[in-house]
Structures are given as structure tokens and as C-alpha cells.
Design an enzyme around this catalytic site. Structure first.
Site, PDB file in Angstrom:
ATOM      1  N   ASP A  74     -16.246 -10.671-118.329  1.00 10.26           N
ATOM      2  CA  ASP A  74     -17.718 -11.209-118.968  1.00 10.26           C
ATOM      3  C   ASP A  74     -17.068 -12.504-119.870  1.00 10.26           C
ATOM      4  OD1 ASP A  74     -19.518 -10.054-116.831  1.00 10.26           O
ATOM      5  OD2 ASP A  74     -19.958  -8.431-118.171  1.00 10.26           O
ATOM      6  N   LYS A 118     -13.970 -16.204-117.281  1.00 12.65           N
ATOM      7  CA  LYS A 118     -12.268 -16.461-117.281  1.00 12.65           C
ATOM      8  C   LYS A 118     -12.822 -17.768-116.256  1.00 12.65           C
ATOM      9  CE  LYS A 118     -12.098 -12.133-115.960  1.00 12.65           C
ATOM     10  NZ  LYS A 118     -13.126 -11.441-116.576  1.00 12.65           N
ATOM     11  N   GLY A 149     -18.279 -11.720-111.024  1.00 15.13           N
ATOM     12  CA  GLY A 149     -18.970 -12.779-111.125  1.00 15.13           C
ATOM     13  C   GLY A 149     -18.571 -13.927-111.740  1.00 15.13           C
ATOM     14  N   HIS A 150     -17.523 -14.811-111.332  1.00 14.56           N
ATOM     15  CA  HIS A 150     -16.796 -16.192-112.202  1.00 14.56           C
ATOM     16  C   HIS A 150     -17.659 -16.853-111.879  1.00 14.56           C
ATOM     17  CE1 HIS A 150     -13.008 -13.223-111.742  1.00 14.56           C
ATOM     18  NE2 HIS A 150     -13.873 -12.433-112.669  1.00 14.56           N
ATOM     19  N   GLN A 187     -13.382  -8.370-114.233  1.00 21.54           N
ATOM     20  CA  GLN A 187     -13.137  -7.808-115.336  1.00 21.54           C
ATOM     21  C   GLN A 187     -12.746  -7.886-116.439  1.00 21.54           C
ATOM     22  OE1 GLN A 187     -13.346  -6.085-111.848  1.00 21.54           O
ATOM     23  NE2 GLN A 187     -14.820  -6.347-111.081  1.00 21.54           N
TER      24      GLN A 187
HETATM   25  P1  IMP Z   1     -18.228  -0.534-111.244  1.00 17.99           P
HETATM   26  O1  IMP Z   1     -16.893  -1.696-110.816  1.00 17.99           O
HETATM   27  O2  IMP Z   1     -19.108  -1.458-110.450  1.00 17.99           O
HETATM   28  O3  IMP Z   1     -17.850   0.272-110.412  1.00 17.99           O
HETATM   29  O4  IMP Z   1     -18.658  -0.470-112.277  1.00 17.99           O
HETATM   30  C1  IMP Z   1     -17.558   0.153-113.573  1.00 17.99           C
HETATM   31  C2  IMP Z   1     -17.788  -0.408-114.827  1.00 17.99           C
HETATM   32  O5  IMP Z   1     -17.182  -1.687-114.576  1.00 17.99           O
HETATM   33  C3  IMP Z   1     -19.248  -0.407-115.259  1.00 17.99           C
HETATM   34  O6  IMP Z   1     -19.484  -0.463-116.562  1.00 17.99           O
HETATM   35  C4  IMP Z   1     -19.824  -2.468-114.973  1.00 17.99           C
HETATM   36  O7  IMP Z   1     -20.672  -2.579-115.916  1.00 17.99           O
HETATM   37  C5  IMP Z   1     -18.043  -2.724-115.005  1.00 17.99           C
HETATM   38  N1  IMP Z   1     -17.774  -3.530-114.667  1.00 17.99           N
HETATM   39  C6  IMP Z   1     -17.508  -3.564-113.001  1.00 17.99           C
HETATM   40  N2  IMP Z   1     -17.565  -5.305-112.635  1.00 17.99           N
HETATM   41  C7  IMP Z   1     -17.443  -5.547-114.382  1.00 17.99           C
HETATM   42  C8  IMP Z   1     -17.307  -7.072-114.189  1.00 17.99           C
HETATM   43  O8  IMP Z   1     -17.238  -8.155-113.857  1.00 17.99           O
HETATM   44  N3  IMP Z   1     -18.039  -7.514-115.617  1.00 17.99           N
HETATM   45  C9  IMP Z   1     -18.197  -7.129-116.608  1.00 17.99           C
HETATM   46  N4  IMP Z   1     -18.648  -5.618-116.050  1.00 17.99           N
HETATM   47  C10 IMP Z   1     -17.698  -4.708-114.923  1.00 17.99           C
END
Ligand code: IMP
Length: 436
Positions: free
Chosen positions: A26, A29, A53-54, A238
Site C-alpha cells: 500500500d 506502487k 490492489g493497485h 504487497q
Molecule cells: P494474504 O496475502 O491474503 O494471505 O494476507 C496475508 C497478509 O498480507 C495479511 O496481513 C494481509 O493484510 C496482507 N496483504 C496481502 N496483500 C496485501 C496488499 O496488497 N497490501 C497490503 N497488505 C496485504
């Protein structure tokens, strides 16, 4: 905006650039990729899935992309969903429809390619993701609930389906058979609904038909492009601190979110790559896990509101903290970031003072400037205080336009991290950028 991309690509004689989130995602990017993509031939996602989510701010308004790479709005860019991405084909079909509905051209096989080696996320993975979260109780990770972890786990267990299977009926049938024969006994034991091979086949073959033209050997095409010195922009998802190996394990995602994943997740060779690290002027995190610079109370609430810090995938309020030079230095070293982009500097306007974390005090009383693998839960930050500023930064286009306090802050970030801050974002718009 245009001057930035040529400088980045050409003066460094490197045709591959990776844009990576330095903390927990977040960082903005999408906007950085969007303006660098203007000069790229390829924009490639190498990991994660529709948990990302970009956000792009286009003349027509805001658009959030989850799987489609952020270069899609640029006519001449070939966008690639690399093999390291986990793809929910049903979500992808819907996302493509949504982008097209905005008047943006997507021609599968032309400006959008999907690696045939990318693994598939199924409804069963979502169900399993939620089951794991419930089973963890208080130790829950706070996943996005999109099935990311279970899909990667099935890849490692060698029962995953790949996008290339969706357009090969015999391979798809055999893959589903293998998957169901291993998963159904486990699902039955956990009280989860059994997978129906025939229903799965029907659903996946139909999605495969819709995506067929785009499913290709993307790794091969990228290597050919790389040899031909095409400009390839790798779009991290991420952030480094969510990397499954180097992040705040177990509170991480399941992919190699740092630049280490850029080669395995695309099939490109590990030749010279320029890395641009993206950091916010403060820190945020979604989901559970250690966050040493975290703020609570009124200050957190004010920053959250000012920065509109709510997840672009799940809408969850993001946790807020001060800029953490310990964490940034670790991630920047890890990812090989040669330059930083600081985003959301404008959000700090109106605060009397703000702080920069320089060290942690660990639970055992020792002080460290190292981002340690164990013991961050009980760590408290040691900070340096900075005077705030009230000026609205959104119209600033040169470093010297910034108030002295904001310049001091950026220079302190450079000193503490040892990495030049070459770009500063002062608003969501494409042109709200300061290049140094
Ligand atoms: P997962 O990727 O859904 O398995 O989530 C694992 C961790 O990564 C959690 O803490 C999510 O909130 C975090 N997370 C996954 N994708 C994103 C992202 O695009 N931005 C911020 N946090 C993310």
C-alpha cells in the site's frame, strides 16, 4: 512526468526495472508504475494475486487493479501476469470486463498475457483460507481471505492447477482428479464441503475458453524481449516485509514479495536489474503482526483520515505508524533498492510535529537499529522529532518548492537509509510528482 522514465531506464543502461513496496504494501506502487510504464515495453506482475490492489488515478477517475498489471492504460505496453502470480480465473474475467467497461482496451494475446505456468486459485482455496484463519483464533494473520496461501501451498504440494491446464481438457481433467483425490479426504476431516470434479471442470474450462487467447509461455516471451533489450518493468505486489521468507513471519503473505521473487516469478534471468523502492512518508500495515512504529489514538486516526488509509482490496482501516528507518533500511538492503520514491508527503501537512523511528528498544531492554527476526512484538520505537508544516504541498513540483521542514524530513530519510530519494509524490494525481 515524462522526463523521469527515460532517465531511469536509459542512463542506467538497464532494461529491467523492478518497483517494489518497501514495507507492508500500500505504498502507492500503482501510481509509480503508471508513470514509469509510459516508457516501458512490458509491465509484469511477478507475485501475489488479487489480494493486491493497485490504485491508478486516471483522467476519468480512480481505478483499482488487482490482477491486471498497471501498464494496461498505456497503449503500447504489453502487460504480463507472470508465473509467480496466483490467478483466480473467475476474478480475472470479471476484472478484465471492468477495465474494458472504463473504455480501456484489453486484447488478450496482445496487450495482456497470462503465464501458462501461473497457478490457479479456486473457490476451495478461499474456503480453506477462511478455515485456517478461524482455526488460528487469536493468532489469526488477518489475510485478505482470497485463497492466496492455500493456492501457493497446493503449488508446493504439487497438486495445483496451472493456467495452461484450463485450455487443455485432458490435462485439466487429470489435474482436477489429482487435486480432488488429495484434497477431499482432508476437507472431509475438516468438515469442509467436498470438491466436485465435474463442476470444477465445467467452471474452469469455461473460464479457460474466455482467457484462452492470453494464456501463453510468458517466460519464453520475456526472455526473448530481455535479449532484445526491451524495457521491462516488474510490478511488485504487497511489500518486502510481507515476503514469506524475509517478512514478519508468520504475519506475511505467501509469496516472495521482495525482489527475490522477481526472477522466479517471471522466468527472467538474474541479470542487472534496477530496483526502485516505494515508501510512504509514514508507515501503514493491514492485518495482524508486529509493527514497531505503530501509533494509536488521535494521531493515528488523523493520519488515517488525512491519507485515506483504508485497504483498496478489503476496505479495512489500515494501521498507522511513523516512518521507520530501521525497517526501511532492512527492506531496501534486502531488495537492492538503489533509489527511493517517497509517497504521500502531502498527507503530513497540517501536523505540528512528526517523528522518524531510528532504533527499537527490545523487550529485554537492549537497543538495536537492526530489523530482527524475533522479538519485534515487544519492541518500542526510539524516535527523532521533526517540526511539522502547514503548507499544502500538492502544487509543489520542485524540491525547493517544499517548505524547509518537509525538505529536512526527506533529507533525514536519505541520511538514515543511505539511499537517495529521487522522487516525491505530493498527491494522487499523475502530475503531482517532484523529481530530483
Ligand atoms: P494474504 O496475502 O491474503 O494471505 O494476507 C496475508 C497478509 O498480507 C495479511 O496481513 C494481509 O493484510 C496482507 N496483504 C496481502 N496483500 C496485501 C496488499 O496488497 N497490501 C497490503 N497488505 C496485504
Amino acid at each position: 512526468m515524462a522526463p523521469y522514465a527515460p532517465r531511469l531506464f536509459r542512463s542506467n543502461c538497464m532494461s529491467t526495472t523492478c518497483v517494489v513496496g518497501i514495507l507492508w504494501g500500500d505504498e502507492g506502487k500503482g501510481k509509480v508504475i503508471d508513470f514509469l510504464a509510459a516508457d516501458a515495453d512490458f509491465v509484469v506482475r511477478y507475485g501475489g494475486g488479487h489480494n493486491a490492489g493497485h490504485t491508478l488515478i486516471l483522467p476519468s477517475g480512480k481505478m483499482v487493479l488487482h490482477l491486471v498489471p498497471s501498464g494496461i492504460v498505456h497503449e503500447r505496453v504489453t502487460n504480463v501476469i507472470g508465473n509467480g502470480v496466483v490467478v483466480d480465473p473467475l476474478h480475472l474475467v470479471k476484472e478484465i470486463d471492468g477495465v474494458r467497461a472504463r473504455g480501456i482496451r484489453i486484447a488478450l494475446g496482445e496487450n495482456l498475457l497470462i503465464s501458462e505456468r501461473a497457478h490457479v486459485i479456486l473457490e476451495a482455496h478461499r474456503v480453506q483460507d477462511q478455515w485456517h484463519e478461524q482455526a488460528r483464533g487469536k493468532g489469526r494473520i488477518g489475510t485478505t481471505g482470497r485463497g492466496i496461501g492455500p493456492a501457493y501451498a497446493d503449488r508446493c504440494n504439487r497438486i495445483g492447477l496451472r493456467m495452461g491446464d484450463l485450455i487443455r481438457p485432458d490435462a485439466l481433467r487429470a489435474g482436477i482428479e489429482r487435486l480432488c483425490s488429495e484434497k477431499n479426504p482432508l476437507f472431509a476431516g475438516a468438515g469442509l464441503p467436498e470438491l466436485s470434479p465435474s463442476a470444477l471442470f465445467e467452471q474452469l474450462a469455461a473460464a479457460g475458453e474466455q482467457l484462452r487467447a492470453g494464456i501463453v509461455d510468458a517466460g519464453h516471451l520475456l526472455r526473448v524481449a530481455h535479449k532484445a533489450n526491451k524495457r521491462i518493468l516488474l510490478e511488485g505486489a504487497q511489500g518486502c516485509l510481507l515476503d514469506v521468507e524475509h517478512g514478519t513471519y508468520p504475519y506475511v503473505t505467501s509469496s516472495h514479495a521482495s525482489t527475490g521473487g522477481a526472477f522466479s516469478g517471471t522466468g527472467l534471468p538474474p541479470h542487472g536489474m534496477r530496483t526502485v523502492g516505494i515508501v510512504k512518508a509514514y508507515a501503514t500495515r493491514v492485518g495482524e503482526g508486529p509493527f514497531p512504529s505503530e501509533l494509536h489514538g488521535e494521531m493515528a486516526e488523523r493520519l488515517r483520515k488525512a491519507g485515506n488509509e483504508y485497504g483498496s482490496t478489503t476496505g479495512r482501516p489500515r494501521r498507522i505508524g511513523w516512518f521507520d528507518t530501521v525497517a526501511v533500511r532492512y527492506s531496501a538492503d534486502l531488495s537492492g533498492a538503489q533509489e527511493l520514491v517517497v509517497t504521500n508527503l502531502d498527507v503530513l501537512s497540517g501536523f505540528d510535529a512528526f517523528e522518524l523511528v531510528t532504533h527499537y528498544r527490545l523487550a529485554d531492554g537492549t537497543t538495536t537499529d537492526r530489523f530482527v527476526a524475533f522479538g519485534l512484538e515487544g519492541a518500542t520505537p526510539i524516535t527523532q522529532r521533526f517540526a511539522g508544516f502547514s503548507q499544502n504541498l500538492r502544487e509543489c513540483r520542485r524540491f525547493d518548492d517544499l517548505p524547509a521542514q518537509a525538505r529536512d524530513y526527506v533529507l533525514a530519510i536519505e541520511r538514515a537509509t543511505g539511499i537517495p530519494v529521487k522522487t516525491i509524490s505530493v498527491g494522487p494525481g499523475r502530475d503531482q510528482v517532484i523529481l530530483r
